[in-house]
Design an enzyme around this catalytic site. Sequence first.
Site, PDB file in Angstrom:
ATOM      1  N   GLU A 136      -4.490   0.329  -3.610  1.00 22.49           N
ATOM      2  CA  GLU A 136      -3.106   1.038  -3.611  1.00 22.49           C
ATOM      3  C   GLU A 136      -2.057  -0.264  -3.728  1.00 22.49           C
ATOM      4  OE1 GLU A 136      -3.451   4.742  -0.494  1.00 22.49           O
ATOM      5  OE2 GLU A 136      -3.206   2.829   0.204  1.00 22.49           O
TER       6      GLU A 136
ATOM      7  N   GLU B 238       0.964  -1.222   0.149  1.00 23.41           N
ATOM      8  CA  GLU B 238      -0.166   0.126   0.140  1.00 23.41           C
ATOM      9  C   GLU B 238       0.803   1.299   0.006  1.00 23.41           C
ATOM     10  OE1 GLU B 238      -2.981   0.446   2.951  1.00 23.41           O
ATOM     11  OE2 GLU B 238      -2.892  -1.806   3.309  1.00 23.41           O
TER      12      GLU B 238
ATOM     13  N   ASN C 298      -7.351   0.238   0.000  1.00 25.90           N
ATOM     14  CA  ASN C 298      -6.151  -0.402   0.369  1.00 25.90           C
ATOM     15  C   ASN C 298      -5.737  -1.174  -0.612  1.00 25.90           C
ATOM     16  OD1 ASN C 298      -6.311   1.312   2.871  1.00 25.90           O
ATOM     17  ND2 ASN C 298      -6.726  -0.308   4.164  1.00 25.90           N
TER      18      ASN C 298
ATOM     19  N   ASP D 281       0.780   3.832  -2.925  1.00 27.04           N
ATOM     20  CA  ASP D 281       0.355   5.259  -2.754  1.00 27.04           C
ATOM     21  C   ASP D 281       1.256   6.190  -3.152  1.00 27.04           C
ATOM     22  OD1 ASP D 281      -1.165   7.154  -0.728  1.00 27.04           O
ATOM     23  OD2 ASP D 281       0.941   7.503  -0.179  1.00 27.04           O
TER      24      ASP D 281
END
EC number: 3.1.26.3
Lengths: 245, 245
Positions: free
Chosen positions: A133, A61, A130, A65
């Site tokens: 990502e 993640e 989540n 991100d």
Amino acid sequence: MSAIKKIFTSRSNANGIFFMRMQSILGFKPKDISHYEKAFTHRSLGLKKEDGNPLNYERLEFLGDAMLGAVIAAHLFEAVQGGNEGYLTKMRSKVVSRKHLNELGSELNLLRYIKANIPKENFGANIHGNLFEALIGAIYLDRGYPYCKKFIYKRIINPYVDIEKLEGRIISYKSVLIEWCQKEKKTFKFDTFEDTGKDTVKHFAVKLYIDDKIIAKARATSKKKAEEIASKRAFYVFQRQIEGK
Amino acid sequence: MSAIKKIFTSRSNANGIFFMRMQSILGFKPKDISHYEKAFTHRSLGLKKEDGNPLNYERLEFLGDAMLGAVIAAHLFEAVQGGNEGYLTKMRSKVVSRKHLNELGSELNLLRYIKANIPKENFGANIHGNLFEALIGAIYLDRGYPYCKKFIYKRIINPYVDIEKLEGRIISYKSVLIEWCQKEKKTFKFDTFEDTGKDTVKHFAVKLYIDDKIIAKARATSKKKAEEIASKRAFYVFQRQIEGK
């Protein structure tokens, strides 16, 4: 990786269902499917890597991100020439908001691929974002930045990043006005007629009535233009009410 | 771009000083030098692009910051296998702290290339970091992500990103202990002597005195190792005081 293999093997070979589904979501063939398997491995399984560190998608993640932030930044930099640093930052945070990422992950139905040891109902609302990502993180590991970029354009920027909307610019005053009239149960009428007069080019004039009162008039070379101008004028008459301020 | 051209032209052709200096900072030949010119154009010049938008490096900071975040994230992801999402985020923010970026920009003496309409003394402390970010943004526009990555490894990760230091891991207990003794005005003495005894390999023993009291003892195959082990033992005796808790 032996632990994760046991769970995914049956569906992870190049003809397996997981591989095919990933390919369809990604828009390209995965090189190393194990990255994608990891992207759907929940901590509740308690898996460990050979070095003893936990094996699940949480670290991915972080990576995803960061890649998402970079790709969206580069896009906005080009697309919003008039935006300064602070403005671009604000726009990016709208695009990558938790809410938006959850919508994206949910739309791709990423939750169906998760491997976990708890019932699916027990995941929080952020599980979708989540996983989204983590998937981008897996793409980075599998194929590098260019494929992250490709995927983010395919799944976010092209279908959803509408600069005009993000900027809160109004594209059609007529539609905003009509929507408001309907909501407020006001009647409206565009009284549009040819009105070329002494002009050499054809012209149209419009009178815009709201609740049977003339609120705005306009004149232009097409009906559409005239109505849009009149709507804009009416918009400014009612702006505070329309925007609810 | 005509406005910027006037300012930079004399030094911007492939043999010009600006081009050569950029090449030496970057480690590669710029393709389109105008991106780098922009990276050093301050808003105080009041330049405008053809579309009327301001022409200066501020938007490039946004872009550079995003690329920096992505490259550092990818590096930490690999380098710190044991770090979870939150831990990696914290480590990244240490690397890309304003203070650190200012040091980096200042070390490259980026301020010497700036074109501005105010005296250099009037720039705030963050000018160095801002120019550093803008430079990374320019690299992205000129050469894309792979060159950003190359540059960030060359200028930040290889020379400065020491995972052990970032993690606050102690590399030498002996040096930590000595530093603490000096600060606290305590005397210390390593009494180290050969002590092979019945071992087939040579061994050394050490008694570590702090304020003339034996605090720890150790035995190992080298003086250095024995002293480090004794220091580590002493460290744990004084840990709360050393760490100021």
